[in-house]
Write a protein that holds these residues in place. Structure first.
Motif, PDB file in Angstrom:
ATOM      1  N   THR A  26     -41.991  24.389 -79.696  1.00  0.00           N
ATOM      2  CA  THR A  26     -41.116  23.814 -78.670  1.00  0.00           C
ATOM      3  C   THR A  26     -41.851  22.869 -77.714  1.00  0.00           C
ATOM      4  O   THR A  26     -41.265  22.400 -76.747  1.00  0.00           O
ATOM      5  CB  THR A  26     -40.419  24.927 -77.863  1.00  0.00           C
ATOM      6  N   LEU A  27     -43.115  22.617 -77.994  1.00  0.00           N
ATOM      7  CA  LEU A  27     -43.912  21.693 -77.190  1.00  0.00           C
ATOM      8  C   LEU A  27     -44.822  20.912 -78.134  1.00  0.00           C
ATOM      9  O   LEU A  27     -45.666  21.507 -78.803  1.00  0.00           O
ATOM     10  CB  LEU A  27     -44.754  22.458 -76.156  1.00  0.00           C
ATOM     11  N   GLU A  28     -44.608  19.610 -78.212  1.00  0.00           N
ATOM     12  CA  GLU A  28     -45.413  18.762 -79.097  1.00  0.00           C
ATOM     13  C   GLU A  28     -46.406  17.971 -78.265  1.00  0.00           C
ATOM     14  O   GLU A  28     -46.066  16.943 -77.682  1.00  0.00           O
ATOM     15  CB  GLU A  28     -44.513  17.833 -79.914  1.00  0.00           C
ATOM     16  N   ARG A  29     -47.632  18.474 -78.244  1.00  0.00           N
ATOM     17  CA  ARG A  29     -48.671  17.884 -77.401  1.00  0.00           C
ATOM     18  C   ARG A  29     -49.334  16.691 -78.078  1.00  0.00           C
ATOM     19  O   ARG A  29     -49.509  16.664 -79.288  1.00  0.00           O
ATOM     20  CB  ARG A  29     -49.728  18.938 -77.063  1.00  0.00           C
ATOM     21  N   ALA A  30     -49.748  15.727 -77.261  1.00  0.00           N
ATOM     22  CA  ALA A  30     -50.422  14.531 -77.767  1.00  0.00           C
ATOM     23  C   ALA A  30     -51.933  14.724 -77.860  1.00  0.00           C
ATOM     24  O   ALA A  30     -52.603  14.037 -78.618  1.00  0.00           O
ATOM     25  CB  ALA A  30     -50.113  13.339 -76.862  1.00  0.00           C
ATOM     26  N   TYR A  31     -52.484  15.631 -77.073  1.00  0.00           N
ATOM     27  CA  TYR A  31     -53.927  15.866 -77.013  1.00  0.00           C
ATOM     28  C   TYR A  31     -54.688  14.578 -76.695  1.00  0.00           C
ATOM     29  O   TYR A  31     -55.654  14.223 -77.350  1.00  0.00           O
ATOM     30  CB  TYR A  31     -54.440  16.523 -78.299  1.00  0.00           C
ATOM     31  N   SER A  32     -54.235  13.911 -75.653  1.00  0.00           N
ATOM     32  CA  SER A  32     -54.939  12.734 -75.148  1.00  0.00           C
ATOM     33  C   SER A  32     -55.586  13.119 -73.815  1.00  0.00           C
ATOM     34  O   SER A  32     -56.763  13.430 -73.774  1.00  0.00           O
ATOM     35  CB  SER A  32     -53.975  11.557 -74.996  1.00  0.00           C
ATOM     36  N   PHE A  33     -54.772  13.135 -72.758  1.00  0.00           N
ATOM     37  CA  PHE A  33     -55.226  13.576 -71.439  1.00  0.00           C
ATOM     38  C   PHE A  33     -54.198  14.562 -70.891  1.00  0.00           C
ATOM     39  O   PHE A  33     -53.023  14.223 -70.759  1.00  0.00           O
ATOM     40  CB  PHE A  33     -55.332  12.404 -70.458  1.00  0.00           C
ATOM     41  N   ASP A  34     -54.623  15.769 -70.586  1.00  0.00           N
ATOM     42  CA  ASP A  34     -53.808  16.743 -69.870  1.00  0.00           C
ATOM     43  C   ASP A  34     -54.544  17.004 -68.562  1.00  0.00           C
ATOM     44  O   ASP A  34     -55.763  16.848 -68.489  1.00  0.00           O
ATOM     45  CB  ASP A  34     -53.680  18.048 -70.664  1.00  0.00           C
ATOM     46  N   PHE A  35     -53.806  17.392 -67.534  1.00  0.00           N
ATOM     47  CA  PHE A  35     -54.521  17.655 -66.281  1.00  0.00           C
ATOM     48  C   PHE A  35     -53.768  18.619 -65.385  1.00  0.00           C
ATOM     49  O   PHE A  35     -52.555  18.744 -65.447  1.00  0.00           O
ATOM     50  CB  PHE A  35     -54.845  16.360 -65.523  1.00  0.00           C
ATOM     51  N   GLU A  36     -54.578  19.304 -64.576  1.00  0.00           N
ATOM     52  CA  GLU A  36     -54.066  20.136 -63.501  1.00  0.00           C
ATOM     53  C   GLU A  36     -54.183  19.296 -62.241  1.00  0.00           C
ATOM     54  O   GLU A  36     -55.210  18.666 -62.001  1.00  0.00           O
ATOM     55  CB  GLU A  36     -54.905  21.404 -63.354  1.00  0.00           C
ATOM     56  N   LYS A  37     -53.124  19.310 -61.452  1.00  0.00           N
ATOM     57  CA  LYS A  37     -53.091  18.524 -60.218  1.00  0.00           C
ATOM     58  C   LYS A  37     -53.075  19.499 -59.043  1.00  0.00           C
ATOM     59  O   LYS A  37     -52.141  20.296 -58.909  1.00  0.00           O
ATOM     60  CB  LYS A  37     -51.835  17.649 -60.232  1.00  0.00           C
ATOM     61  N   TYR A  38     -54.127  19.464 -58.227  1.00  0.00           N
ATOM     62  CA  TYR A  38     -54.289  20.371 -57.099  1.00  0.00           C
ATOM     63  C   TYR A  38     -53.978  19.615 -55.804  1.00  0.00           C
ATOM     64  O   TYR A  38     -54.715  18.711 -55.417  1.00  0.00           O
ATOM     65  CB  TYR A  38     -55.720  20.918 -57.046  1.00  0.00           C
ATOM     66  N   TYR A  39     -52.881  19.997 -55.163  1.00  0.00           N
ATOM     67  CA  TYR A  39     -52.450  19.348 -53.924  1.00  0.00           C
ATOM     68  C   TYR A  39     -53.127  19.989 -52.719  1.00  0.00           C
ATOM     69  O   TYR A  39     -53.444  21.190 -52.752  1.00  0.00           O
ATOM     70  CB  TYR A  39     -50.935  19.457 -53.771  1.00  0.00           C
ATOM     71  N   PRO A  40     -53.329  19.224 -51.655  1.00  0.00           N
ATOM     72  CA  PRO A  40     -53.951  19.787 -50.451  1.00  0.00           C
ATOM     73  C   PRO A  40     -53.188  20.987 -49.867  1.00  0.00           C
ATOM     74  O   PRO A  40     -53.788  21.838 -49.224  1.00  0.00           O
ATOM     75  CB  PRO A  40     -53.957  18.610 -49.464  1.00  0.00           C
ATOM     76  N   ASN A  41     -51.879  21.076 -50.100  1.00  0.00           N
ATOM     77  CA  ASN A  41     -51.086  22.187 -49.553  1.00  0.00           C
ATOM     78  C   ASN A  41     -51.173  23.455 -50.396  1.00  0.00           C
ATOM     79  O   ASN A  41     -50.510  24.448 -50.103  1.00  0.00           O
ATOM     80  CB  ASN A  41     -49.623  21.772 -49.386  1.00  0.00           C
ATOM     81  N   GLY A  42     -51.980  23.422 -51.493  1.00  0.00           N
ATOM     82  CA  GLY A  42     -52.178  24.604 -52.322  1.00  0.00           C
ATOM     83  C   GLY A  42     -51.327  24.641 -53.582  1.00  0.00           C
ATOM     84  O   GLY A  42     -51.523  25.499 -54.436  1.00  0.00           O
ATOM     85  N   GLU A  43     -50.359  23.730 -53.707  1.00  0.00           N
ATOM     86  CA  GLU A  43     -49.539  23.695 -54.918  1.00  0.00           C
ATOM     87  C   GLU A  43     -50.365  23.174 -56.092  1.00  0.00           C
ATOM     88  O   GLU A  43     -51.272  22.360 -55.913  1.00  0.00           O
ATOM     89  CB  GLU A  43     -48.324  22.798 -54.713  1.00  0.00           C
ATOM     90  N   ILE A  44     -50.017  23.648 -57.297  1.00  0.00           N
ATOM     91  CA  ILE A  44     -50.728  23.224 -58.516  1.00  0.00           C
ATOM     92  C   ILE A  44     -49.679  22.931 -59.585  1.00  0.00           C
ATOM     93  O   ILE A  44     -48.732  23.710 -59.780  1.00  0.00           O
ATOM     94  CB  ILE A  44     -51.679  24.318 -59.035  1.00  0.00           C
ATOM     95  N   GLU A  45     -49.853  21.808 -60.281  1.00  0.00           N
ATOM     96  CA  GLU A  45     -49.010  21.447 -61.415  1.00  0.00           C
ATOM     97  C   GLU A  45     -49.922  21.174 -62.611  1.00  0.00           C
ATOM     98  O   GLU A  45     -51.022  20.676 -62.441  1.00  0.00           O
ATOM     99  CB  GLU A  45     -48.199  20.177 -61.126  1.00  0.00           C
ATOM    100  N   VAL A  46     -49.421  21.502 -63.812  1.00  0.00           N
ATOM    101  CA  VAL A  46     -50.143  21.184 -65.039  1.00  0.00           C
ATOM    102  C   VAL A  46     -49.320  20.147 -65.793  1.00  0.00           C
ATOM    103  O   VAL A  46     -48.138  20.362 -66.066  1.00  0.00           O
ATOM    104  CB  VAL A  46     -50.361  22.441 -65.916  1.00  0.00           C
ATOM    105  N   TYR A  47     -49.946  19.021 -66.097  1.00  0.00           N
ATOM    106  CA  TYR A  47     -49.307  17.916 -66.820  1.00  0.00           C
ATOM    107  C   TYR A  47     -49.796  17.937 -68.260  1.00  0.00           C
ATOM    108  O   TYR A  47     -50.996  17.831 -68.510  1.00  0.00           O
ATOM    109  CB  TYR A  47     -49.688  16.583 -66.187  1.00  0.00           C
ATOM    110  N   ILE A  48     -48.853  18.058 -69.201  1.00  0.00           N
ATOM    111  CA  ILE A  48     -49.179  18.092 -70.620  1.00  0.00           C
ATOM    112  C   ILE A  48     -48.637  16.817 -71.264  1.00  0.00           C
ATOM    113  O   ILE A  48     -47.420  16.558 -71.219  1.00  0.00           O
ATOM    114  CB  ILE A  48     -48.574  19.342 -71.304  1.00  0.00           C
ATOM    115  N   ALA A  49     -49.533  16.021 -71.877  1.00  0.00           N
ATOM    116  CA  ALA A  49     -49.133  14.795 -72.551  1.00  0.00           C
ATOM    117  C   ALA A  49     -48.356  15.130 -73.806  1.00  0.00           C
ATOM    118  O   ALA A  49     -48.743  16.005 -74.581  1.00  0.00           O
ATOM    119  CB  ALA A  49     -50.361  13.961 -72.891  1.00  0.00           C
ATOM    120  N   LEU A  50     -47.248  14.407 -73.993  1.00  0.00           N
ATOM    121  CA  LEU A  50     -46.360  14.658 -75.121  1.00  0.00           C
ATOM    122  C   LEU A  50     -46.481  13.554 -76.180  1.00  0.00           C
ATOM    123  O   LEU A  50     -46.729  12.397 -75.846  1.00  0.00           O
ATOM    124  CB  LEU A  50     -44.906  14.747 -74.654  1.00  0.00           C
ATOM    125  N   ARG A  51     -46.223  13.940 -77.434  1.00  0.00           N
ATOM    126  CA  ARG A  51     -46.175  12.960 -78.511  1.00  0.00           C
ATOM    127  C   ARG A  51     -44.908  12.156 -78.441  1.00  0.00           C
ATOM    128  O   ARG A  51     -43.904  12.584 -77.977  1.00  0.00           O
ATOM    129  CB  ARG A  51     -46.218  13.666 -79.875  1.00  0.00           C
TER     130      ARG A  51
END
Length: 132
Positions: free
Chosen positions: A107-132
């Protein structure tokens, strides 16, 4: 997105017996250089050998529009964004387990190029997964 690399490691989620120790040390070394940083910090996963079971590079980075970027992520990439539950102790790890389970289920088709975790100064964290 233009990023300045603070430091990096090459590792494997399943074959590196010191994985958590090495990632902890990576963040500890980066934190000295990030002490006065007020912006967003990224943990970028790149140079994938294959899929999430293969070797990859992990770089701690900050956005840098002033100088020569040491890592540049193309702007035309589609991402699925996962919100990390920061109220639980292993929120980031749990999010990655969810990502791997979705990939294994097809159910998730990853591109395996660049994925990243984004850490915001307010403590929130998001994970970005590159898609095909």
């Amino acid at each position: 997105m233009k990023l300045k690399v603070i430091n990096s490691i090459r590792t494997n989620n399943f074959n590196d017996e010191r994985l958590m120790q090495r990632i902890t040390e990576l963040w500890q070394k980066a934190s000295d250089r990030l002490a006065d940083h007020q912006g967003i910090t990224h943990a970028v996963y790149h140079k994938y050998e294959s899929d999430y079971k293969g070797d990859y590079s992990l770089s701690i980075t900050v956005e840098d529009d002033d100088g020569e970027p040491s890592l540049e992520i193309p702007n035309n990439v589609k991402y699925e964004i996962f919100i990390v539950d920061t109220k639980v102790e292993h929120g980031v790890i749990n999010t990655w387990k969810e990502i791997w389970a979705r990939e294994d289920a097809g159910t998730l088709e990853r591109a395996y190029s660049f994925d990243f975790e984004k850490y915001y100064p307010n403590g929130e964290i998001e994970v970005y997964i590159a898609l095909r």
